[in-house]
Structures are given as structure tokens and as C-alpha cells.
Design a protein around this motif. Structure first.
Motif, mmCIF file in Angstrom:
data_model
loop_
_atom_site.group_PDB
_atom_site.id
_atom_site.type_symbol
_atom_site.label_atom_id
_atom_site.label_comp_id
_atom_site.label_asym_id
_atom_site.label_seq_id
_atom_site.Cartn_x
_atom_site.Cartn_y
_atom_site.Cartn_z
ATOM 1 N N GLN A 59 7.603 -7.316 7.333
ATOM 2 C CA GLN A 59 8.592 -8.255 6.809
ATOM 3 C C GLN A 59 8.450 -8.443 5.295
ATOM 4 O OE1 GLN A 59 9.433 -11.865 9.203
ATOM 5 N NE2 GLN A 59 7.948 -11.060 10.654
ATOM 6 N N SER A 60 7.226 -8.426 4.799
ATOM 7 C CA SER A 60 7.000 -8.568 3.356
ATOM 8 C C SER A 60 7.582 -7.385 2.593
ATOM 9 C CB SER A 60 5.495 -8.700 3.065
ATOM 10 O OG SER A 60 4.958 -9.834 3.704
ATOM 11 N N CYS A 61 7.391 -6.181 3.149
ATOM 12 C CA CYS A 61 7.940 -4.989 2.503
ATOM 13 C C CYS A 61 9.461 -4.978 2.559
ATOM 14 C CB CYS A 61 7.375 -3.727 3.143
ATOM 15 S SG CYS A 61 5.704 -3.350 2.601
ATOM 16 N N GLU A 62 10.035 -5.500 3.627
ATOM 17 C CA GLU A 62 11.490 -5.588 3.710
ATOM 18 C C GLU A 62 12.037 -6.533 2.644
ATOM 19 O OE1 GLU A 62 12.218 -6.652 7.764
ATOM 20 O OE2 GLU A 62 12.216 -4.569 8.464
ATOM 21 N N ILE A 63 11.350 -7.646 2.405
ATOM 22 C CA ILE A 63 11.751 -8.563 1.327
ATOM 23 C C ILE A 63 11.686 -7.837 -0.014
ATOM 24 C CG2 ILE A 63 11.036 -10.594 -0.005
ATOM 25 C CD1 ILE A 63 10.105 -11.851 2.587
ATOM 26 N N LEU A 64 10.581 -7.145 -0.251
ATOM 27 C CA LEU A 64 10.378 -6.440 -1.518
ATOM 28 C C LEU A 64 11.471 -5.411 -1.749
ATOM 29 C CD1 LEU A 64 8.319 -6.451 -3.816
ATOM 30 C CD2 LEU A 64 6.934 -4.835 -2.509
ATOM 31 N N ALA A 65 11.809 -4.648 -0.726
ATOM 32 C CA ALA A 65 12.853 -3.628 -0.851
ATOM 33 C C ALA A 65 14.213 -4.274 -1.100
ATOM 34 C CB ALA A 65 12.895 -2.762 0.406
ATOM 35 N N HIS A 66 14.502 -5.312 -0.343
ATOM 36 C CA HIS A 66 15.810 -5.965 -0.458
ATOM 37 C C HIS A 66 15.996 -6.629 -1.817
ATOM 38 C CE1 HIS A 66 19.412 -8.143 0.662
ATOM 39 N NE2 HIS A 66 18.833 -9.275 0.318
ATOM 40 N N MET A 67 14.959 -7.287 -2.321
ATOM 41 C CA MET A 67 15.085 -8.046 -3.568
ATOM 42 C C MET A 67 15.058 -7.158 -4.812
ATOM 43 S SD MET A 67 15.606 -11.061 -2.514
ATOM 44 C CE MET A 67 15.529 -11.977 -4.052
ATOM 45 N N THR A 68 14.549 -5.934 -4.671
ATOM 46 C CA THR A 68 14.504 -5.025 -5.825
ATOM 47 C C THR A 68 15.538 -3.902 -5.726
ATOM 48 O OG1 THR A 68 12.814 -3.622 -4.768
ATOM 49 C CG2 THR A 68 12.022 -5.438 -6.171
ATOM 50 N N ASN A 69 16.192 -3.762 -4.555
ATOM 51 C CA ASN A 69 17.120 -2.652 -4.303
ATOM 52 C C ASN A 69 16.451 -1.295 -4.467
ATOM 53 O OD1 ASN A 69 19.490 -4.161 -3.686
ATOM 54 N ND2 ASN A 69 19.712 -4.616 -5.854
ATOM 55 N N LEU A 70 15.160 -1.255 -4.140
ATOM 56 C CA LEU A 70 14.389 -0.016 -4.208
ATOM 57 C C LEU A 70 13.676 0.178 -2.876
ATOM 58 C CD1 LEU A 70 12.858 -0.595 -7.763
ATOM 59 C CD2 LEU A 70 14.838 0.818 -7.202
ATOM 60 N N ALA A 71 12.883 1.232 -2.774
ATOM 61 C CA ALA A 71 12.112 1.463 -1.553
ATOM 62 C C ALA A 71 10.734 0.847 -1.705
ATOM 63 C CB ALA A 71 11.985 2.961 -1.278
ATOM 64 N N SER A 72 10.252 0.226 -0.641
ATOM 65 C CA SER A 72 8.880 -0.278 -0.638
ATOM 66 C C SER A 72 8.078 0.498 0.397
ATOM 67 C CB SER A 72 8.838 -1.778 -0.347
ATOM 68 O OG SER A 72 9.315 -2.051 0.961
ATOM 69 N N ILE A 73 6.792 0.595 0.130
ATOM 70 C CA ILE A 73 5.895 1.419 0.939
ATOM 71 C C ILE A 73 4.701 0.572 1.347
ATOM 72 C CG2 ILE A 73 4.342 3.427 0.894
ATOM 73 C CD1 ILE A 73 7.166 4.330 0.620
ATOM 74 N N VAL A 74 4.266 0.711 2.596
ATOM 75 C CA VAL A 74 2.951 0.201 2.965
ATOM 76 C C VAL A 74 2.166 1.374 3.536
ATOM 77 C CG1 VAL A 74 3.679 -0.608 5.258
ATOM 78 C CG2 VAL A 74 1.658 -1.573 4.174
ATOM 79 N N LEU A 75 0.994 1.585 2.973
ATOM 80 C CA LEU A 75 0.153 2.724 3.357
ATOM 81 C C LEU A 75 -1.135 2.180 3.932
ATOM 82 C CD1 LEU A 75 -0.356 5.812 3.290
ATOM 83 C CD2 LEU A 75 -1.300 5.512 1.001
ATOM 84 N N GLY A 76 -1.378 2.495 5.194
ATOM 85 C CA GLY A 76 -2.582 2.019 5.856
ATOM 86 C C GLY A 76 -3.821 2.743 5.360
ATOM 87 N N PRO A 77 -4.989 2.292 5.796
ATOM 88 C CA PRO A 77 -6.240 2.946 5.388
ATOM 89 C C PRO A 77 -6.300 4.379 5.877
ATOM 90 C CG PRO A 77 -6.619 1.404 7.176
ATOM 91 C CD PRO A 77 -5.220 1.178 6.721
ATOM 92 N N ASN A 78 -7.113 5.164 5.218
ATOM 93 C CA ASN A 78 -7.266 6.563 5.579
ATOM 94 C C ASN A 78 -7.834 6.686 6.985
ATOM 95 O OD1 ASN A 78 -7.976 9.306 5.717
ATOM 96 N ND2 ASN A 78 -8.288 9.392 3.513
ATOM 97 N N ALA A 79 -7.138 7.419 7.841
ATOM 98 C CA ALA A 79 -7.564 7.548 9.240
ATOM 99 C C ALA A 79 -8.940 8.192 9.360
ATOM 100 C CB ALA A 79 -6.537 8.369 10.011
ATOM 101 N N LYS A 80 -9.359 8.947 8.349
ATOM 102 C CA LYS A 80 -10.664 9.608 8.408
ATOM 103 C C LYS A 80 -11.810 8.603 8.462
ATOM 104 C CE LYS A 80 -9.015 13.640 5.829
ATOM 105 N NZ LYS A 80 -9.088 14.396 4.556
ATOM 106 N N GLU A 81 -11.537 7.377 8.040
ATOM 107 C CA GLU A 81 -12.596 6.372 7.987
ATOM 108 C C GLU A 81 -12.753 5.626 9.306
ATOM 109 O OE1 GLU A 81 -11.272 3.937 4.810
ATOM 110 O OE2 GLU A 81 -11.481 5.515 3.292
ATOM 111 N N GLU A 82 -11.945 5.938 10.313
ATOM 112 C CA GLU A 82 -11.971 5.178 11.561
ATOM 113 C C GLU A 82 -12.446 6.029 12.732
ATOM 114 O OE1 GLU A 82 -8.711 2.483 12.279
ATOM 115 O OE2 GLU A 82 -7.899 2.895 10.287
ATOM 116 N N ARG A 83 -12.997 5.329 13.723
ATOM 117 C CA ARG A 83 -13.481 5.994 14.938
ATOM 118 C C ARG A 83 -12.837 5.381 16.176
ATOM 119 N NH1 ARG A 83 -18.174 9.086 14.385
ATOM 120 N NH2 ARG A 83 -18.953 9.143 12.236
ATOM 121 N N LEU A 84 -12.745 6.182 17.217
ATOM 122 C CA LEU A 84 -12.159 5.714 18.468
ATOM 123 C C LEU A 84 -13.115 4.754 19.170
ATOM 124 C CD1 LEU A 84 -9.842 6.061 20.576
ATOM 125 C CD2 LEU A 84 -11.312 7.774 21.654
#
Length: 337
Positions: free
Chosen positions: A108-133
């Protein structure tokens, strides 16, 4: 202390070009901003700014446009640094809601950012290599379908819904999951698909209809192992004149939005806020990225970013991104206590 005449003229040129995408001349400045200077005086200042590398001439007009150096100077010295009250209110409305997941708040925060700037917003999660099952499970749902779920040591959950073959029993499902948990628990996420392939013959010995289970988890692992990049507001970005009128630039932009490694590299370059103006990569010449690292207690660091043309409204974008990233970190920090 007020701005010098030269800084004032540069500020007006940057802000007028951001709004119109049209090169700016001396007469435009006088008429639009009611400046108390002659056209000759403004042209002289513009010529000096060009000599300093702050402005550039275009091939199609006698006006000037800001250069990357000019935008950078504007960001550092001339912008107003105010945050739109509407952004503050909309973000607060999100944070006031109870029992929301971290993923939902970020979306929802990224949707606000995109809407209010008329640009694309990105959220990038942590690198999957750092996680274990940590665990695998299967939850039967209505009819003849089930959802395969896996959880990592960083609390990330991925799922894949699939159809259960009629000849497969719940007991067979449970046996398969037990085997997979025994063999895969603690495996780095990046190695899960290869390890699944290695134990496939064993799974085949357990149950005849093993392939549906194998495919469900393998696809979930593949989706997770590819960097978790979510994009919002692409349509607004694609409609900007720099891209809507240039098919090649649009293709490069679409490629960029599917390149998490670029955003990861950009976010590594700065302390908190990183600003890349037109130097993202050779093929992305007319693109800027403003990114912020996002620290959430108990989770690896992520990135939130805004992507747009070099002619983006840097004052609005940088102020909004700084504010949203700061508010989110404070919110998650308080929730952790």
C-alpha cells in the motif's frame, strides 16, 4: 538567505522543464515567473550555467534543459524539501490499520508513492541467497486441490496451489511432505531447486503420482529464489512522454523493471537515499532511480525505490521517499518492541 539570481534561474528552469518536458528559454522564464530581469540578462546567466555544465542545449530548440549535474545541484541546494500533506495523511491511514502484514503495508505504501509521483515504485525484498528453508507443508482446500507452503528462517512465506490427482491420497501427500522436510530443512533457498532434483528419484519411489508434488514445490522455490521484486505504477511511468513516444526507450525501461540486480546495486551505493540521475546503465540513458534502504527489525534489509525519467520531480520524489521510508522504519521498530 535568498537564492542568487543564477540559482533562482536554474531552479525555475528545472521546475518548468519537469512540468512541461519542453526546453526553456528566457522569454518563457520572464512570462511564467514574472522575473524582474531583462531577456539579455537571463540569457547571459543561462549561458554561464551551460558553461558550468548545469544546462544543455537541445537540437530542436533554442531553449535549455537541465543536465544531470544541474539536477544534482537542484536536489542538493535548491529544492523545497516539503512533503505533500496528502502523502502524510494517506500513509498514516495505512499505519493506523490493525493486524496488517508487513507485505501488505509495503504494498500500500508503494501504491501511494507511485500514485502521488505518477512514476513507478519498486519494493525489493532481501536477497534470497541469505535465507534458509524452515518448513514445508501442504494444506488441502476445497475440492481436489491443495496449497503447498514453505517458510524461511526470515519469516518469508511462499505458496503454490495445485490440483491433487484423483488417485493420490491425503496419506501420500503427507508422506511426500515428511520426506521433503527431512531432506530439505535448513537448505539455502538458492539451492532448493537443485536439491529437489537430486531427491526426485527417492520421491518417485515413495508415491507413483509424485510429479505433481515435485512441480508444486519446485515452482514455489523458483519464484522465491528469483529476487522478490514488486513494481507499482508502471502505467503512469509508461505514459511519460520520454517513453510513450520512443519504442526503444520503452523496451529498455520494461527490461529495467524486471532487473532486480540493478536496483540492488544502486541501493548499495549510498547511505540511506541513493540518487542515480541518467547514469543507471548505458541502455537506460534517460532514466533516474531514487532508492532507499529499508530496515525492518528481525528481517534482512530491503529496498524501496522510485523509477522515472531524468525529468522527474526530484523535490517531490526525494521528499516523499525519505518520509515514507522513515515512517515505515519507525512503525516497524515500534511494533517490534
Amino acid at each position: 538567505m535568498g537564492l542568487s539570481r543564477r540559482d533562482q534561474i536554474l531552479k525555475f528552469i528545472v521546475e518548468h522543464f519537469i512540468k512541461t518536458a519542453v526546453p526553456v528559454g528566457s522569454h518563457t522564464l520572464i512570462e511564467t515567473y514574472d522575473l524582474p530581469y531583462s531577456s539579455a540578462t537571463i540569457r547571459a546567466e543561462m549561458s554561464e550555467l551551460e558553461g558550468l555544465g548545469m544546462l544543455e542545449k537541445t537540437h530542436t530548440s533554442s531553449g535549455r534543459v537541465p543536465s544531470s549535474k544541474g539536477y544534482r545541484y537542484y536536489i542538493d541546494n535548491l529544492r523545497n524539501r516539503s512533503v505533500d500533506e496528502q502523502i502524510k495523511q494517506q500513509l498514516q491511514n495505512i499505519l493506523d490499520k490493525k493486524t496488517q502484514s508487513i507485505e501488505e503495508i509495503l504494498r500500500q505504501s508503494c501504491e501511494i508513492l507511485a500514485h502521488m509521483t505518477n512514476l513507478a515504485s519498486i519494493v525489493l525484498g532481501p536477497n534470497a541467497k541469505e535465507e534458509r528453508l524452515v518448513s514445508l507443508s501442504i494444506v488441502p482446500i476445497a475440492g481436489n486441490s491443495a496449497t503447498a507452503i514453505f517458510v524461511t528462517d526470515q519469516g518469508y512465506v511462499e505458496n503454490k496451489t495445485f490440483v491433487i490427482p484423483e488417485e493420490m491420497s491425503i496419506k501420500d501427500l503427507q508422506k511426500s511432505v515428511k520426506l521433503l522436510n527431512e531432506r530439505l530443512e535448513g537448505t539455502p533457498v538458492a539451492e532448493l531447486v537443485a536439491k529437489m532434483e537430486a531427491i526426485r528419484p527417492i520421491l518417485q519411489d515413495y508415491i507413483a503420482e509424485h510429479d505433481v508434488i515435485y512441480q508444486a514445490f519446485a515452482q514455489a522455490f523458483l519464484h522465491f529464489a528469483s529476487d522478490r521484486l514488486r513494481t507499482y505504477g508502471q502505467d503512469e511511468l509508461f505514459s511519460q512522454p520520454e517513453f510513450s513516444n520512443d519504442a526503444q526507450k520503452l523496451r529498455h525501461l520494461i527490461s529495467l523493471l524486471d532487473s532486480p540486480h540493478v536496483f540492488r546495486e544502486v541501493s548499495r551505493e549510498g547511505e540511506n537515499i541513493t540518487i542515480k540521475i541518467g547514469d543507471v546503465g548505458e541502455e537506460y540513458g534517460d532514466v533516474s532511480i531514487i532508492s532507499s534502504r529499508l530496515a525492518i527489525p528481525g528481517k534482512p534489509e530491503g529496498t524501496i525505490a522510485v523509477v522515472g525519467p531524468t525529468r522527474m520531480d526530484y523535490d517531490r520524489v526525494v521528499s516523499a521517499l525519505e518520509y515514507i521510508a522513515g515512517m515505515l522504519e519507525d512503525y516497524f521498530d515500534k511494533k517490534e518492541r
